[in-house]
Design an enzyme around this catalytic site. Structure first.
Site, PDB file in Angstrom:
ATOM      1  N   ASP A 102       0.847  -1.172   0.000  1.00 54.51           N
ATOM      2  CA  ASP A 102       0.000   0.000   0.000  1.00 54.51           C
ATOM      3  C   ASP A 102       0.890   1.231   0.000  1.00 54.51           C
ATOM      4  OD1 ASP A 102      -1.899   1.715   2.421  1.00 54.51           O
ATOM      5  OD2 ASP A 102      -2.411   1.478   0.305  1.00 54.51           O
ATOM      6  N   LYS A 103       0.273   2.403  -0.241  1.00 53.84           N
ATOM      7  CA  LYS A 103       1.088   3.612  -0.265  1.00 53.84           C
ATOM      8  C   LYS A 103       0.841   4.462   0.969  1.00 53.84           C
ATOM      9  CE  LYS A 103      -0.119   7.373  -2.409  1.00 53.84           C
ATOM     10  NZ  LYS A 103       0.061   8.359  -1.335  1.00 53.84           N
ATOM     11  N   GLU A 144      -3.057  21.082  -0.788  1.00 55.50           N
ATOM     12  CA  GLU A 144      -3.612  22.439  -0.805  1.00 55.50           C
ATOM     13  C   GLU A 144      -3.594  23.028   0.589  1.00 55.50           C
ATOM     14  OE1 GLU A 144      -7.495  22.969  -2.443  1.00 55.50           O
ATOM     15  OE2 GLU A 144      -6.667  24.352  -3.902  1.00 55.50           O
ATOM     16  N   PHE A 179      -9.629  22.705 -11.055  1.00 55.07           N
ATOM     17  CA  PHE A 179      -8.630  21.722 -11.452  1.00 55.07           C
ATOM     18  C   PHE A 179      -9.319  20.479 -11.994  1.00 55.07           C
ATOM     19  CE2 PHE A 179      -4.791  19.237 -11.132  1.00 55.07           C
ATOM     20  CZ  PHE A 179      -5.247  17.976 -10.850  1.00 55.07           C
ATOM     21  N   ARG A 238       7.158  17.107  -4.443  1.00 54.41           N
ATOM     22  CA  ARG A 238       6.102  17.323  -5.425  1.00 54.41           C
ATOM     23  C   ARG A 238       5.965  18.821  -5.635  1.00 54.41           C
ATOM     24  NH1 ARG A 238       1.319  13.687  -3.301  1.00 54.41           N
ATOM     25  NH2 ARG A 238       0.389  14.680  -5.112  1.00 54.41           N
ATOM     26  N   THR A 251      -2.287   1.358  -4.911  1.00 52.95           N
ATOM     27  CA  THR A 251      -2.782   2.511  -4.180  1.00 52.95           C
ATOM     28  C   THR A 251      -4.081   2.996  -4.787  1.00 52.95           C
ATOM     29  OG1 THR A 251      -2.338   4.782  -3.572  1.00 52.95           O
ATOM     30  CG2 THR A 251      -1.334   4.005  -5.593  1.00 52.95           C
ATOM     31  N   ASP A 285      -4.764   6.118  -4.873  1.00 56.22           N
ATOM     32  CA  ASP A 285      -4.533   7.492  -5.291  1.00 56.22           C
ATOM     33  C   ASP A 285      -4.468   7.596  -6.804  1.00 56.22           C
ATOM     34  OD1 ASP A 285      -2.363   8.211  -2.501  1.00 56.22           O
ATOM     35  OD2 ASP A 285      -4.526   8.399  -2.752  1.00 56.22           O
ATOM     36  N   ASN A 325      -8.318  -0.942   4.229  1.00 53.60           N
ATOM     37  CA  ASN A 325      -8.374  -1.206   2.796  1.00 53.60           C
ATOM     38  C   ASN A 325      -7.453  -2.334   2.387  1.00 53.60           C
ATOM     39  OD1 ASN A 325      -9.763   1.220   2.988  1.00 53.60           O
ATOM     40  ND2 ASN A 325      -7.913   2.380   2.554  1.00 53.60           N
ATOM     41  N   ASP A 326      -6.440  -2.590   3.186  1.00 54.10           N
ATOM     42  CA  ASP A 326      -5.427  -3.570   2.802  1.00 54.10           C
ATOM     43  C   ASP A 326      -5.713  -4.952   3.352  1.00 54.10           C
ATOM     44  OD1 ASP A 326      -3.326  -0.904   3.767  1.00 54.10           O
ATOM     45  OD2 ASP A 326      -4.051  -1.330   1.753  1.00 54.10           O
TER      46      ASP A 326
END
Lengths: 254, 943
Positions: B142-143, B251, B299, B356, B436, B438, B576-577
């Site tokens: 997982d991330k 953000e 966005f 990033r 992931t 994402d 989730n994992d």
């Protein structure tokens, strides 16, 4: 005059010491005479020799076998009989009860020879009832050997203790030897031993072989070629591998 | 409760192979019994009169020549009982004991896997899978929360061509350590560190930016951060207590950064935002400024940028824009090439450091230009058909001729030591997949930051966010969409597979990496495409799956587990994992901030991802090595013991007479050879733990399973046969002559006791020959086992009881030990038996060594460090500033093409549209994405 007088005095002292024999003087005497007590080890190989003679090639009740003694054999010389292809270790043959005598009540594991007339048989089982009953008489150079044992055993009216089978204990392999007796006389080279055999036990039906063995013994036991050869082989291989690894190490060191 | 499922029971692959070995032994047992039974049926004959085989009495059926088939059957059963020692039943007991101690005493108490901050040691929740850790080839990770800390922090920035920020990222630290240097982070005493803000540079903090060469650019930079966002403030309007509700954590990090730079955004109304600005007109002066937000250009993944048009209190119209560097650079005005070039270099530095990045730009708007544009914007917003497309087209009209302000760098903070750990695991031959939920850009960024993907790799990207797929989706026909995506995925897979094969044919092709998103994965996991996906992905060095649901994580794990037939490991930290942790061969849970669901469902629990290196390369490898030795040794010693009995059968007329006493057979595995093998299973160590981690390539021996192949079993079986022949025939053949000067000839039980003594001594010494490290416990256990045999036989043969069988052994050992023959054989037989093993080991080690044996030779003069203390760090002579600049210069500059991109906005469009009062239907992946973010605060939709 004084010099002369001193000499006389010394001679007198020595004369007084001579009559008394002390231990120290004895040791000193042995030393000066080079006669100290010592052990004299003689490094020589212990000679173990055996004669193996197979009989019952023909089915005859009596047989006379002659063997020539090739090396001197000193007393005691052990007499063995050897049987080949005789499965004394078959699972069918089972236990016996000697240690507890009549105290042993349960002989059911000795079937089929476990009881007779509702009384337990001791010793019981096939093992105890397989009596090897060949007999041997020995003579040397046409005269009878007198110091052969057992002697005058179970003969005549005096019967005691039954006939105990030297087959006990069980042999591990189908080929085995059992101790039969001893010869307490020395045998010389070129003596001719004549054995008078009474061929009572039949091994003909199952293809067994019977042999008579005369053997001398050492502290390590009887003649045993396999043990010697095995040790020589393993030792030689160890030396060989050591040399090979030594050469490898010299050629390609790490 | 509907989601509650039973935890699946797992067994290690090595134990399942052990079951095959046991079945092979059963087959061998039946073959041996068959040979003996046939021999017995042939042997029985009336001619053996002394055996009374033809007796009609009770108990004679087993050897009755009249019924040979019955003889065959009964002897078969007898021999099965006799040879049953070939099956190592006590092996399972020993293995369970060894594994239990390995788990509870070694893994759970390893100080290298203890997390001091949270007081969390490693936890082995099962002891069934210890050696499975030594053979893992695929890791599914997982991330969020596993590789990253679920925490984004403002880290660095570039303003007007100047880099600000003194921080060192984890990847920079790892790179410097790999180059043999040590970076020290130079933090000032009064540095502010808030969640989301990890920035320290005195040049622009607390109003000091007024003294910088470009204070106006700094001011615009900070205003852009404070205005160009969609964040909602909550709570008190004070800098210490305010909370920001953001669509994405990056953000929020930007707005928090603006707060710390003196531009405190504290209130928002539908048309106004309020910012408390400090040090703008004069140092120390604070004033509240309100800006009217006229338009927000939202966005999306195609635009990759966000813009706001705001009106200053004095009437100025300004457009602020932030977005990915490639899309912003396309829209910059001509001129200022020097700042563009310098900022581009800064962006590449940030990207190489794993950060990033976003570009910030602005432009002044003339009122007339704005009014005419706004009319088009209102029309597009009111349109009923192709609304989003028209909005994008209108936005293009105004987002041009921008002026570059600078760039921001946000650290998606990794867990400590993750890049170094991943590099180590990859060197160990382990392929790592990141699964992931994402977006694809976020996942790629993290893959770069973790060292999973680098610029030398060839990337295959299969994404559902292409123009063609988007056009089909706009039509709205679901059947058409599915059919089109299937065709697209099929074509992409085929193309990638052809490129991969051509890459293999070239000698030095680059390593491959596959990036695929969950929507494409859903169709790629279809049975018709699964084989193609499997072929492609198994050849990739790294695989990144984005936007995958928990079910898809489990499906991917199962696909590799069944398709590749390799050992898989899944690691994650959240609920989730759970499904993928249960689907893998080994599940590892990280006890983190997302709760304990993953830990409760896992097989092993660790506190940090970096402890995976210790778990696999040290504990897993050692456990695999030890269990293999235990299994092979048990196989050897039971086979050797049983074969001596087998050779004896040929000498007894196949009657099934036992060679050894009953108690010899019973206690052989329980007392005389039990303890030393357990000692080896616990303490054997081929190389130290530091060398295990220094040479991760040693782990490949476990992946290839080189210690438990049929070839290894065959070699040990060969030596078993050889040694059993030595034991039986050396002892029994020498029995034909007398053993001492009294003329005694040994019987069956003398010979068997002699042979058993040789077996016990040889088997125990053989164990010492296979040990890599021998402690005093090895000597104590081996010597104790041999001594136990002598103590037992002295007592056993010295006591007489009324029971029948013991008569055989009465006084046997005393008679044996009174002969010189006993000691000669005790010296000869073990040497002869072990000689071939010794030669084989010497030749194997000299000519065909294992990898760990080479490492042993290289480091044989080093003292094994006690306590596994870390190597002393050798400090270099550079000052901290010089070391930092040196490390930065080491980073690849020319070949660097990747720059991080920071926009992670799950449900962004829906969220923002709701702010304007327009309802937008949530897209499928947003729903799946939102469902997998239980720990994040819920974003309520407002209609």
């Amino acid at each position: 005059m004084d010099l002369h007088g001193g000499s006389l005095s010394t001679v007198s002292t020595g004369a007084q010491a001579i009559p008394g024999h002390s231990t120290r003087d004895d040791v000193f005497y042995q030393f000066t005479q080079q006669n100290l007590p010592a052990c004299k080890p003689v490094l020589t190989a212990a000679v173990v020799f055996e004669i193996v003679d197979r009989y019952l090639i023909d089915c005859v009740p009596e047989e006379f076998r002659s063997n020539k003694v090739l090396k001197p054999m000193k007393a005691p010389i052990y007499i063995y009989y050897q049987l080949d292809n005789y499965y004394q270790n078959h699972r069918r043959r089972s236990n016996l009860h000697l240690l507890h005598g009549l105290g042993c009540n349960d002989t059911s594991s000795c079937k089929p020879l476990e009881s007779s007339h509702d009384l337990p048989i001791v010793p019981c089982g096939l093992m105890a009832w397989s009596l090897f009953n060949d007999t041997y008489t020995f003579s040397r150079n046409s005269s009878e050997l007198k110091h052969v044992y057992p002697f005058n055993f179970q003969n005549g009216t005096l019967i005691g203790g039954g006939k105990l089978d030297p087959s006990i204990p069980t042999a591990p392999l189908p080929t085995f030897r059992k101790l039969y007796g001893r010869i307490e006389e020395d045998l010389d080279v070129d003596d001719v031993i004549v054995v008078h055999l009474e061929n009572n036990y039949s091994t003909y039906s199952f293809g067994g072989k019977k042999k008579l063995v005369l053997s001398t013994l050492s502290w390590l036991g009887g003649k045993n070629d396999f043990l010697g050869v095995a040790n020589l082989f393993v030792g030689a291989f160890c030396i060989l591998i050591s040399i090979i690894f030594l050469l490898l190490h010299v050629k390609n060191p790490r | 409760m509907m989601n509650t499922m039973n935890v699946p029971s797992k067994r290690s692959t090595l134990e399942r192979k052990l079951d095959k070995l046991i079945l092979t032994l059963f087959a061998t047992l039946f073959v041996m019994c068959f040979i003996g039974a046939v021999g017995s049926a042939i042997f029985v004959n009336k001619k053996y009169f002394y055996l009374h085989l033809d007796s009609s009495e009770e108990g004679s059926a087993q050897f009755n020549p009249k019924n040979r088939f019955l003889v065959f059957l009964l002897t078969m059963f007898t021999l099965i009982t006799l040879y049953s020692t070939i099956i190592p039943i006590s092996l399972y007991v020993s293995i369970e004991m060894i594994k239990f101690i390995q788990s509870t005493q070694f893994i759970n108490k390893d100080l290298c896997m203890y997390h001091n901050e949270t007081n969390t040691p490693a936890l082995a929740r099962t002891s069934n899978l210890n050696e499975e850790l030594g053979q893992v080839e695929y890791i599914f990770s997982d991330k969020t929360g596993t590789l990253t800390r679920n925490l984004m922090e403002f880290f660095k920035c570039s303003i007007g061509g100047e880099v600000y920020g003194n921080g060192v990222t984890e990847i920079e630290r790892g790179l410097a350590e790999r180059n043999g240097m040590k970076i020290e982070e130079n933090r000032s005493p009064n540095a502010v560190h808030e969640r989301g803000f990890n920035f320290d540079d005195a040049r622009i903090m607390r109003g000091a930016w007024r003294n910088e060469p470009n204070p106006d650019v700094c001011k615009e930079f900070f205003r852009c951060l404070a205005i160009c966002h969609t964040v909602l403030p909550e709570g008190d309007e004070s800098p210490e207590k305010i909370r920001y509700q953001a669509a994405s954590p990056d953000e929020a990090a930007l707005v928090i950064a603006a707060k710390h730079f003196g531009f405190f955004f504290y209130r928002r109304t539908p048309t106004m935002i309020y910012v408390r600005e400090s040090h703008v007109e004069k140092m120390g002066k604070v004033q509240d400024v309100s800006y009217e937000i006229l338009n927000v250009l939202e966005f999306n993944s195609t635009r990759k940028r966000q813009s706001v048009v705001c009106r200053y209190p004095d009437g100025r119209l300004v457009l602020y824009c932030k977005g990915a560097d490639n899309v912003v650079y396309e829209r910059l005005a001509d001129g200022n090439n020097n700042i563009k070039k310098v900022t581009r270099e800064h962006l590449e530095q940030f990207g190489s450091a794993g950060l990033r990045t976003l570009c910030l730009a602005y432009k002044e708007l003339h009122p007339d230009v704005y009014e005419s544009w706004n009319e088009k914007f209102i029309q597009a917003k009111s349109s009923l058909n192709d609304r989003e497309k028209k909005l994008d087209e209108v936005a293009e009209l105004i987002e041009n001729d921008l002026i570059l302000i600078g760039s921001t760098a946000i650290e998606d903070k990794l867990q400590e030591g993750v890049p170094a750990c991943i590099e180590t695991l990859q060197r160990a031959g382990i392929k790592i997949w990141v699964l992931t939920g994402d977006k694809i850009e976020t996942a790629i960024n993290i893959a770069y930051a973790c060292n999973l993907i680098n610029n030398e790799m060839k990337q295959f990207v299969i994404s559902s966010e292409t123009d063609a797929i988007r056009e089909v989706e706009d039509r709205g026909d679901q059947v058409e969409i599915a059919r089109f995506i299937i065709e697209e995925v099929k074509r992409e897979l085929k193309k990638c597979l052809e490129e991969a094969q051509s890459s293999f044919q070239s000698l030095s092709g680059p390593k491959l990496a596959l990036v695929i998103d969950g929507k494409c994965l859903m169709y790629a996991l279809d049975p018709s495409l699964r084989v193609m996906l499997l072929n492609l992905s198994l050849n990739c060095h790294a695989v990144v799956c984005c936007r995958v649901s928990p079910l898809q994580k489990a499906q991917v794990t199962s696909m590799v587990k069944k398709g590749a037939q390799k050992i898989t490991l899944s690691i994650g930290d959240g609920a989730n994992d759970v499904s993928m942790i249960q689907a893998a061969h080994v599940g590892v849970g990280i006890s983190g901030m997302e709760g304990m669901q993953a830990v409760m469902a896992s097989d092993f629990a660790i506190a940090q991802f970096r402890y995976l290196a210790d778990l696999l390369l040290v504990h897993g490898r050692w456990s695999y090595l030890r269990i293999c030795k235990v299994v092979i040794y048990f196989f050897y010693k039971n086979l050797t013991f049983t074969l001596t009995q087998f050779w004896f059968t040929f000498q007894t007329g196949f009657s099934g007479q036992r060679f050894y006493d009953d108690w010899f057979q019973s206690l052989y595995n329980v007392i005389f050879t039990a303890l030393p093998v357990i000692i080896v299973g616990l303490f054997d160590k081929d190389v130290s733990s530091s060398l295990s981690k220094k040479y991760p390539e040693l782990y490949m021996e476990g992946i290839r399973n080189v210690f438990f192949k049929w070839k290894v079993v065959a070699i040990w079986a060969f030596f078993s046969v050889y040694q059993s022949l030595i034991f039986f025939y050396f002892v029994s053949t020498t029995n034909l002559s007398a053993k001492n000067s009294a003329g005694k000839v040994f019987g069956l039980w003398d010979v068997s006791t002699m042979a058993f003594t040789c077996v016990v001594i040889t088997v125990n010494l053989r164990l010492l020959m296979i040990c890599n490290s021998i402690t005093r416990w090895h000597y104590i256990s081996v010597g104790g086992s041999i001594l136990a045999w002598f103590i037992f036989i002295f007592i056993y043969s010295g006591i007489s009881t009324p029971y029948d069988r013991q008569e055989n052994i009465y006084f046997v050992i005393y008679v044996l030990m009174s002969t010189f023959y006993f000691y000669v054989m005790l010296l000869l037989v073990p040497i002869a038996a072990l000689f071939c093993d010794f030669v084989y080991q010497g030749v194997q080690r000299w000519f065909f060594p294992y990898d760990y044996q080479i490492i042993q030779e290289m480091h044989r003069d080093e003292v094994d460090s006690t306590g596994r203390a870390q190597l002393l760090e050798i400090g270099n002579q550079l000052t901290p500033a010089e070391a930092r600049s040196h490390a930065i210069s080491q980073l690849p500059r020319e070949i660097s093409k990747h720059t991080g991109f920071a926009f992670d906005s799950p449900g962004y469009e829906s969220f923002f549209a709701s702010q304007l009062g327009v309802y937008a239907p949530p897209k499928a992946w947003d729903v799946a994405r939102r469902a997998s973010m239980r720990s994040r605060p819920k974003i309520g939709q407002q209609k």
